[in-house]
Design a protein around this motif. Structure first.
Motif, short mmCIF file in Angstrom:
data_model
loop_
_atom_site.label_atom_id
_atom_site.label_comp_id
_atom_site.label_asym_id
_atom_site.label_seq_id
_atom_site.Cartn_x
_atom_site.Cartn_y
_atom_site.Cartn_z
N SER A 62 1.03 -1.18 0.03
CA SER A 62 -0.11 0.02 -0.06
C SER A 62 0.94 1.34 0.00
CB SER A 62 -0.89 -0.05 1.19
OG SER A 62 -0.34 0.04 2.49
N ASN A 63 0.29 2.36 -0.09
CA ASN A 63 1.11 3.72 -0.33
C ASN A 63 0.10 4.60 0.55
OD1 ASN A 63 -1.14 5.06 -1.93
ND2 ASN A 63 -0.30 3.51 -3.50
N TYR A 64 1.12 5.73 0.70
CA TYR A 64 0.48 6.77 1.85
C TYR A 64 -0.58 7.58 1.20
CZ TYR A 64 4.90 6.64 4.54
OH TYR A 64 5.76 6.54 5.40
N GLU A 65 -0.92 7.67 -0.16
CA GLU A 65 -1.98 8.16 -0.57
C GLU A 65 -3.43 7.31 -0.19
OE1 GLU A 65 -4.05 9.88 -4.90
OE2 GLU A 65 -2.03 8.74 -4.93
N GLN A 66 -3.31 5.98 -0.39
CA GLN A 66 -4.39 5.23 -0.14
C GLN A 66 -4.60 5.09 1.43
OE1 GLN A 66 -3.63 1.03 -0.99
NE2 GLN A 66 -5.44 0.37 -0.34
N TRP A 67 -3.63 5.07 2.28
CA TRP A 67 -3.85 5.28 3.73
C TRP A 67 -4.65 6.72 3.88
CZ3 TRP A 67 0.36 3.39 7.84
CH2 TRP A 67 0.75 2.23 7.12
N ALA A 68 -4.17 7.78 3.24
CA ALA A 68 -4.78 9.08 3.70
C ALA A 68 -6.21 9.12 3.36
CB ALA A 68 -4.19 10.20 3.19
N THR A 69 -6.28 8.38 2.02
CA THR A 69 -7.93 8.49 1.66
C THR A 69 -8.75 7.47 2.37
OG1 THR A 69 -6.84 8.60 -0.98
CG2 THR A 69 -9.18 7.76 -0.72
N GLU A 70 -8.34 6.43 2.67
CA GLU A 70 -9.30 5.57 3.54
C GLU A 70 -9.47 6.11 4.90
OE1 GLU A 70 -8.58 1.24 3.65
OE2 GLU A 70 -8.09 1.44 1.41
N LEU A 71 -8.53 6.47 5.51
CA LEU A 71 -8.82 7.20 6.92
C LEU A 71 -9.50 8.59 6.72
CD1 LEU A 71 -8.06 6.54 9.93
CD2 LEU A 71 -5.84 8.11 9.55
N SER A 72 -9.36 9.37 5.68
CA SER A 72 -10.09 10.44 5.68
C SER A 72 -11.47 10.01 5.31
CB SER A 72 -9.55 11.12 4.46
OG SER A 72 -10.53 12.35 4.06
N LEU A 73 -12.04 8.91 4.62
CA LEU A 73 -13.08 8.45 4.59
C LEU A 73 -13.90 8.29 5.98
CD1 LEU A 73 -15.71 7.76 2.55
CD2 LEU A 73 -14.39 5.52 2.46
N ILE A 74 -13.17 7.69 6.75
CA ILE A 74 -13.67 7.24 8.13
C ILE A 74 -13.96 8.83 9.01
CG2 ILE A 74 -12.92 6.51 10.41
CD1 ILE A 74 -11.42 4.30 9.05
N VAL A 75 -12.91 9.58 8.88
CA VAL A 75 -13.13 10.98 9.47
C VAL A 75 -14.35 11.64 8.77
CG1 VAL A 75 -12.29 13.23 9.66
CG2 VAL A 75 -10.60 11.03 9.85
N THR A 76 -14.62 11.66 7.42
CA THR A 76 -15.57 12.29 6.87
C THR A 76 -17.14 11.70 7.34
OG1 THR A 76 -14.40 12.65 4.96
CG2 THR A 76 -16.88 12.71 4.81
N ASN A 77 -17.06 10.39 7.79
CA ASN A 77 -18.28 9.90 8.10
C ASN A 77 -18.21 9.41 9.60
OD1 ASN A 77 -19.72 8.99 5.23
ND2 ASN A 77 -17.62 8.58 5.03
N GLN A 78 -17.56 10.41 10.39
CA GLN A 78 -17.56 10.18 11.85
C GLN A 78 -18.77 9.91 12.47
OE1 GLN A 78 -16.46 13.94 14.02
NE2 GLN A 78 -15.44 14.09 12.04
N ALA A 79 -19.94 10.51 12.03
CA ALA A 79 -21.35 10.41 12.51
C ALA A 79 -21.65 9.09 12.68
CB ALA A 79 -22.15 11.47 12.00
N ASN A 80 -21.13 8.13 11.59
CA ASN A 80 -21.63 6.51 11.47
C ASN A 80 -20.84 5.86 12.96
OD1 ASN A 80 -22.87 7.13 9.25
ND2 ASN A 80 -21.16 6.52 8.09
#
Length: 213
Positions: A161-179
């Motif tokens: 994996s690469n850092y871009e993938q790490w940032a993208t996936e973790l950002s998705l969790i942060v964006t949907n933190q209400a879940n």
């Protein structure tokens, strides 16, 4: 068990959801093809749950190693280490101060969450978040016995994996933190900091690999 084809997202998550549907026992666990469990794993975890009636989900410690593979051969064998530490808490896992890996992760099947195929690198972490939301902090247990052997490689999902993938996936969790009701205050701030760190590293790193071998 094979997952339906075609499917979008991470096939492992589909397979594990099928496994949950097919399971007949009260308690389930997970294991990948690059892992093995100690002979006493099942007995130890069953006893742990029996002794702690409030526990609904639990991890054991892992003997880990990270190998570099080229052309199908191990060119560098990593130094063994044990993870997580013997005083690991759920908060440290949520903060990603300790490694959470789903191999050897054990939980009750009733009311269990579903694996999210939109995630690969953070599929395990996202599943932990769901588990924590369902069963709470009091339902988590840490078995400090070393019961899983994990040989990670540079060609695996995490290793390649690469850092871009790490940032993208973790950002998705942060964006949907209400879940995720467990994500509050300082934990969200910590995840946001990690997203920024991974994004910066993705821009300046001379290697596409995010995982250090």
């Amino acid at each position: 068990m094979e997952h339906p084809d075609p499917c979008s997202g991470f096939g492992l998550c589909y397979a594990r959801n099928l496994g949950l549907d097919a399971a007949g026992g009260d308690i389930v666990s997970y294991l990948d093809d690059d892992n093995s469990i100690a002979p006493e794993f099942v007995a130890s975890m069953r006893q742990y749950f029996k002794q702690h009636s409030n526990i609904r989900y639990s991890i054991a410690r892992q003997q880990r190693r990270r190998d570099v593979i080229r052309n199908g051969s191990v060119v560098r064998q990593g130094k063994p280490f044990v993870s997580p530490s013997n005083c690991c808490s759920l908060q440290q896992l949520l903060w990603q101060q300790e490694i959470f890996d789903s191999n050897g992760f054990v939980h009750y099947r009733s009311n269990a969450p579903r694996w999210h195929p939109q995630f690969q690198v953070f599929a395990d972490y996202e599943y932990l978040l769901q588990s924590a939301c369902i069963w709470g902090e009091s339902g988590f247990g840490f078995n400090d016995s070393i019961l899983v052997n994990y040989i990670q490689s540079s060609i695996g999902i995490i290793g390649s994996s690469n850092y871009e993938q790490w940032a993208t996936e973790l950002s998705l969790i942060v964006t949907n933190q209400a879940n995720y009701s467990i994500l509050k205050g300082s934990i969200v701030e910590r995840l946001e900091q990690l997203v920024d760190s991974y994004s910066t590293k993705a821009q300046i790193s001379s290697t596409p690999k995010a995982f250090a071998f």
